[in-house]
Design a protein around this motif. Structure first.
Motif, PDB file in Angstrom:
ATOM      1  N   ARG A 138       0.639  -1.337   0.113  1.00 12.56           N
ATOM      2  CA  ARG A 138       0.210  -0.326  -0.047  1.00 12.56           C
ATOM      3  C   ARG A 138       0.440   1.317  -0.159  1.00 12.56           C
ATOM      4  N   ASP A 139       2.015   1.645   0.604  1.00 14.25           N
ATOM      5  CA  ASP A 139       2.816   2.441   0.583  1.00 14.25           C
ATOM      6  C   ASP A 139       4.562   2.020   0.494  1.00 14.25           C
ATOM      7  N   ILE A 140       4.897   1.215  -1.069  1.00 19.88           N
ATOM      8  CA  ILE A 140       5.615   0.597  -1.393  1.00 19.88           C
ATOM      9  C   ILE A 140       6.682   2.246  -2.437  1.00 19.88           C
ATOM     10  N   GLY A 141       5.245   2.313  -3.025  1.00 22.03           N
ATOM     11  CA  GLY A 141       5.426   3.320  -3.873  1.00 22.03           C
ATOM     12  C   GLY A 141       6.076   5.093  -2.842  1.00 22.03           C
ATOM     13  N   SER A 142       5.597   5.242  -2.694  1.00 24.54           N
ATOM     14  CA  SER A 142       5.069   6.582  -1.312  1.00 24.54           C
ATOM     15  C   SER A 142       6.089   6.558  -0.229  1.00 24.54           C
ATOM     16  N   VAL A 143       6.236   5.130   0.699  1.00 21.91           N
ATOM     17  CA  VAL A 143       7.163   5.382   1.545  1.00 21.91           C
ATOM     18  C   VAL A 143       8.207   4.442   1.252  1.00 21.91           C
ATOM     19  N   ILE A 144       8.483   2.941   1.279  1.00 22.54           N
ATOM     20  CA  ILE A 144       9.153   1.810   0.970  1.00 22.54           C
ATOM     21  C   ILE A 144      10.264   1.905   0.252  1.00 22.54           C
ATOM     22  N   PHE A 145       9.905   2.101  -0.907  1.00 19.97           N
ATOM     23  CA  PHE A 145      10.488   2.971  -2.115  1.00 19.97           C
ATOM     24  C   PHE A 145      10.464   3.503  -3.225  1.00 19.97           C
ATOM     25  N   PRO A 146      10.437   5.044  -2.388  1.00 19.50           N
ATOM     26  CA  PRO A 146       9.834   6.140  -3.215  1.00 19.50           C
ATOM     27  C   PRO A 146      11.163   6.506  -4.465  1.00 19.50           C
ATOM     28  N   ASP A 147      12.442   6.446  -4.793  1.00 21.18           N
ATOM     29  CA  ASP A 147      12.995   5.813  -5.577  1.00 21.18           C
ATOM     30  C   ASP A 147      13.395   4.856  -6.703  1.00 21.18           C
ATOM     31  N   ALA A 148      11.549   3.955  -6.361  1.00 23.77           N
ATOM     32  CA  ALA A 148      12.028   2.832  -7.379  1.00 23.77           C
ATOM     33  C   ALA A 148      11.759   2.868  -8.483  1.00 23.77           C
ATOM     34  N   ASP A 149      12.601   1.918  -9.120  1.00 29.29           N
ATOM     35  CA  ASP A 149      12.653   2.211 -11.146  1.00 29.29           C
ATOM     36  C   ASP A 149      11.514   2.344 -11.143  1.00 29.29           C
ATOM     37  N   LEU A 150      10.502   1.835 -11.279  1.00 30.80           N
ATOM     38  CA  LEU A 150       9.475   1.684 -11.426  1.00 30.80           C
ATOM     39  C   LEU A 150       8.088   2.168 -10.784  1.00 30.80           C
ATOM     40  N   ARG A 151       7.165   2.770 -10.021  1.00 34.90           N
ATOM     41  CA  ARG A 151       6.077   2.728  -9.359  1.00 34.90           C
ATOM     42  C   ARG A 151       4.455   2.230  -9.763  1.00 34.90           C
ATOM     43  N   LEU A 152       4.225   1.985 -10.157  1.00 32.77           N
ATOM     44  CA  LEU A 152       2.495   1.390 -10.388  1.00 32.77           C
ATOM     45  C   LEU A 152       1.477   1.219  -9.427  1.00 32.77           C
ATOM     46  N   TYR A 153       0.531   1.597  -9.989  1.00 31.32           N
ATOM     47  CA  TYR A 153      -0.601   1.733  -9.160  1.00 31.32           C
ATOM     48  C   TYR A 153      -1.828   1.066  -9.289  1.00 31.32           C
ATOM     49  N   LEU A 154      -2.471  -0.048  -9.132  1.00 36.19           N
ATOM     50  CA  LEU A 154      -3.570  -0.867  -9.642  1.00 36.19           C
ATOM     51  C   LEU A 154      -4.890  -0.175  -8.959  1.00 36.19           C
ATOM     52  N   TYR A 155      -5.068  -0.344  -9.696  1.00 38.41           N
ATOM     53  CA  TYR A 155      -6.877   0.265  -9.496  1.00 38.41           C
ATOM     54  C   TYR A 155      -7.601  -0.548  -9.980  1.00 38.41           C
ATOM     55  N   ALA A 156      -8.883  -0.913  -9.839  1.00 33.84           N
ATOM     56  CA  ALA A 156      -9.984  -2.030 -10.029  1.00 33.84           C
ATOM     57  C   ALA A 156     -11.171  -1.143  -9.190  1.00 33.84           C
ATOM     58  N   ASP A 157     -12.077  -1.543 -10.137  1.00 32.25           N
ATOM     59  CA  ASP A 157     -13.508  -0.943  -9.312  1.00 32.25           C
ATOM     60  C   ASP A 157     -14.109  -1.540  -8.824  1.00 32.25           C
ATOM     61  N   PRO A 158     -14.542  -1.896  -6.943  1.00 33.55           N
ATOM     62  CA  PRO A 158     -14.499  -2.291  -5.815  1.00 33.55           C
ATOM     63  C   PRO A 158     -15.618  -3.813  -6.292  1.00 33.55           C
ATOM     64  N   ALA A 159     -16.661  -3.319  -7.638  1.00 33.34           N
ATOM     65  CA  ALA A 159     -17.627  -4.482  -7.852  1.00 33.34           C
ATOM     66  C   ALA A 159     -17.145  -5.525  -8.549  1.00 33.34           C
TER      67      ALA A 159
END
Ligand code: DC
Length: 222
Positions: A138-159
């Protein structure tokens, strides 16, 4: 030919957004060590519930943390946490854990304790000869590895996400967990600035993996 000999891929997103399936596919395809940080919070939740430590900051939690011994177990391309010599099993995906994990994950002391452990996974991946690390949470690209080579956020609608869980035969309080994870004070679930948003609502897993693999190849070649 990849120019980079080691890459870090951070994948964040809500519950049942497809992070694990995507991460596993990437780890096999690119020989990246796969780390599912949700399982860290789940495994500690199992043990905290067992020890009857309430989901709040305080002496009971601090005492428990001071005696906690963490290790790493590698099976194929996946690394799992070892908590006090226990290798987590399917019990970390029980309904009880689903209902409690976000409460424990909101405690700053627990998150702080797991921070260095999570960052250390990159060192382990290098030592074991992997071509990189794919870490989901949940916080990998924001807190754990903010300098990661690639930061992805996967979204899918709740249903769609609820349907995926049901198809797996699992009951999960997806929207409730998301709300707690998004609204906590420490390291809330959010789209990290500069991250690439992937909306998988209308895509099959194969299509998501194909799209994301292209992004990983581009990053490796830079
Ligand atoms: O990815 P998952 O659904 O297995 O995660 C379980 C819970 O762990 C999730 O509801 C919130 C918490 N979590 C977190 O707070 N930070 C992470 N990096 C990963 C998971």
């Amino acid at each position: 030919m990849p120019k980079k000999d080691f890459i870090i891929v951070a994948i964040d997103g809500g519950a049942a957004a497809g992070k694990s399936s995507t991460s596993r596919a990437l780890s096999k395809h690119f020989n990246l060590m796969h780390v599912d940080t949700g399982s860290f919070y789940r495994a500690t939740t199992v043990k905290l519930l067992e020890a009857k430590v309430p989901a709040e900051a305080g002496p009971a939690l601090n005492n428990w943390l001071s005696s906690l011994k963490l290790g790493t177990h590698i099976d194929g391309t996946s690394a799992s946490i070892v908590v006090n010599d226990w290798i987590p099993d399917s019990s970390i995906r029980s309904e009880k854990v689903n209902a409690n994990v976000s409460h424990y994950a909101a405690i700053p002391e627990l998150r702080k304790f797991l921070l260095d452990y999570q960052r250390n996974q990159a060192r382990i991946a290098r030592e074991k000869g992997f071509a990189g690390l794919v870490m989901e949470g949940r916080d990998i690209g924001s807190v754990i590895f903010p300098d990661a080579d690639l930061r992805l956020y996967l979204y899918a609608d709740p249903a769609k996400r609820a349907a995926r869980r049901a198809a797996e035969g699992l009951t999960d309080s997806i929207e409730k967990r998301d709300a707690m994870d998004e609204n906590r004070k420490t390291a809330p679930l959010s789209v990290p600035e500069g991250a690439t948003l992937v909306d998988s609502s209308e895509l099959t897993l194969e299509e998501v993996v194909e799209h994301v693999s292209q992004l990983v190849s581009e990053v490796q070649a830079q």
